[in-house]
Design a protein around this motif. Structure first.
Motif, short mmCIF file in Angstrom:
data_model
loop_
_atom_site.label_atom_id
_atom_site.label_comp_id
_atom_site.label_asym_id
_atom_site.label_seq_id
_atom_site.Cartn_x
_atom_site.Cartn_y
_atom_site.Cartn_z
N ASP A 250 21.75 -97.58 -17.21
CA ASP A 250 22.61 -96.46 -16.88
C ASP A 250 23.17 -96.31 -15.28
OD1 ASP A 250 20.89 -95.04 -17.82
OD2 ASP A 250 21.95 -93.75 -16.79
N GLN A 251 22.81 -96.66 -14.62
CA GLN A 251 22.81 -96.34 -12.84
C GLN A 251 23.89 -97.76 -12.17
OE1 GLN A 251 19.65 -94.11 -11.79
NE2 GLN A 251 19.84 -93.34 -13.12
N ILE A 252 23.87 -98.88 -13.98
CA ILE A 252 23.90 -100.46 -12.96
C ILE A 252 25.79 -100.32 -13.13
CG2 ILE A 252 21.78 -100.93 -11.67
CD1 ILE A 252 22.15 -103.21 -14.45
N SER A 253 25.95 -101.96 -12.56
CA SER A 253 27.34 -101.96 -13.42
C SER A 253 27.49 -103.46 -14.49
CB SER A 253 28.79 -102.96 -12.31
OG SER A 253 27.75 -104.10 -11.55
N ILE A 254 28.58 -103.49 -15.35
CA ILE A 254 28.11 -104.52 -15.81
C ILE A 254 27.80 -105.76 -15.41
CG2 ILE A 254 29.19 -106.08 -17.69
CD1 ILE A 254 28.92 -103.79 -18.56
N GLU A 255 27.92 -106.57 -14.54
CA GLU A 255 27.79 -107.58 -13.00
C GLU A 255 26.60 -107.79 -12.82
OE1 GLU A 255 32.03 -106.82 -13.57
OE2 GLU A 255 30.83 -105.59 -12.60
N GLU A 256 25.91 -106.43 -12.99
CA GLU A 256 24.28 -106.12 -12.19
C GLU A 256 23.98 -106.41 -13.30
OE1 GLU A 256 24.04 -103.17 -8.77
OE2 GLU A 256 25.05 -102.05 -10.62
N ASP A 258 24.37 -108.34 -15.98
CA ASP A 258 24.34 -109.86 -16.24
C ASP A 258 23.02 -110.48 -15.67
OD1 ASP A 258 26.60 -109.69 -18.40
OD2 ASP A 258 27.77 -109.87 -16.63
#
Length: 367
Positions: A250-256, A258
């Motif tokens: 929940d602390q990272i982006s969608i790109e991360e 992936d």
């Protein structure tokens, strides 16, 4: 000089030594000495106090045991509580869990024991903190959940793997395919069925000499290294599957996210929000390699609520009978099987027949 100091001295000498053909014998000897010293740490002499492992050893329950390992404050206790309903002290400070906390999760009809182990720290294998006791319990598990903070997964992953390696735990690896047998005389007889690019007879003799083994037969069926040979000679290594549980997504982006998914054997989750638990449990089931076998009493419907759960490698009709009760085989005549392991339903089989997941079995006793 203490065992840990001796280990550091040998590691320093290995780091100074250039790796080439001329030094391979010397390096092989050093690695064997190192393995023997690490074994002393793995099985320390008893002091008679009996309290060293207090609070860590837990009676086995269920069909398999999954150990939660990780650095402090990565969310092991939260994950344990959410999966099992077992209360494990949770806090935003290090070393919240000070003993092994057991719990049970029921999945696909199987009761699986989960162990929340105290957080390990760097240097655990050298006796720092309570690492030795923690990893000793980890060696008894069927599967390891390495719970990692998704913000620094690879750093923690490599550190924990290094600690486990030092304690003879090999993750997601098969034992080296080496036949090794000591004998009374005849010297060292070495053969190989595949080309060896890391070992020769002199290196093998160097390692065996360190163990005072001067007569043995060896057959290498893989391109083994010196470390593989030492593992086989030591004979106390544990090879087990592991899943890298990458918490706090929940602390990272969608790109991360992936990028995280590209890490082998990894499942990203959020323990706090209970995200992706389904994938984690499905992966757990896959890595435990279990089979569900349903029982069918004569004249009745199969019992689909309480399967008999066995390891896939021990999934014969005989194993199935012994799991229920060893006395069954004394009266065993044959079994009727419905499912993917037979060509027609039902099929009459003997005790050696290998069952598959979700087969239905009816045992027919001698008349």
């Amino acid at each position: 000089m203490s065992t840990v100091e001796k280990i550091r001295e040998i590691e320093a000498e290995m780091a100074r030594t250039q790796k080439n053909k001329a030094t391979s014998y010397h390096l092989g000897t050093l690695k064997a000495k190192l393995a023997k010293l690490k074994r002393e740490l793995l099985t320390p002499k008893s002091s008679g106090g009996g309290a060293e492992g207090a609070g860590f050893d837990v009676a086995k329950t269920g069909v398999a045991r999954v150990g939660f390992l990780g650095f402090p404050s990565v969310g092991k206790s939260t994950l344990m509580s959410k999966l099992t309903g077992t209360h494990s002290e949770v806090g935003d400070y290090e070393f919240t869990t000070l003993t092994t906390v057991p719990g049970v999760v029921k999945y696909k009809g199987a009761k699986i024991q989960l162990l929340d182990l105290p957080g390990i720290i760097e240097g655990a294998k050298d006796g720092k903190g309570r690492g030795r006791q923690v990893i000793a319990v980890a060696r008894t598990c069927s599967l390891i959940f390495l719970v990692l903070d998704v913000l620094k997964p690879l750093t923690h992953k490599h550190l924990i793997e290094h600690e486990l390696e030092g304690f003879g735990i090999r993750l997601n690896r098969e034992p080296p395919n080496i036949y090794f047998k000591r004998k009374e005389k005849g010297g060292i007889n070495m053969t190989n069925t595949v080309p060896l690019s890391h070992l020769d007879l002199d290196q093998v003799k160097a390692v065996l000499s360190e163990y005072k083994i001067h007569n043995a037969d060896l057959n290498f069926k893989c391109d083994a290294t010196v470390d593989d040979l030492i593992d086989v000679v030591e004979g106390n290594r544990v090879y087990m599957p592991a899943i890298y549980v990458l918490n706090k997504i929940d602390q990272i982006s969608i790109e991360e996210l992936d990028l995280v998914y590209k890490i082998p054997h990894a499942v990203p989750i959020s323990a706090h929000h209970e995200w992706n638990f389904d994938e984690l449990l499905e992966k757990m089931w896959e890595y435990l390699d279990l089979c569900r076998i349903y029982t069918k009493p004569k004249g009745l419907m199969p019992d689909y609520n309480e399967p008999v759960v066995v390891k896939r490698e021990h999934c014969s009709v005989e194993d199935f009978c012994n799991t229920i009760h060893k006395a069954i085989l004394k009266q065993f005549s044959y079994a009727l099987v419905w499912g993917s392991s037979v060509k027609h339903n039902p099929q009459k089989v003997g005790r050696d027949h290998v069952l598959k997941d979700e087969d239905v079995v009816q045992i027919v006793k001698k008349s």
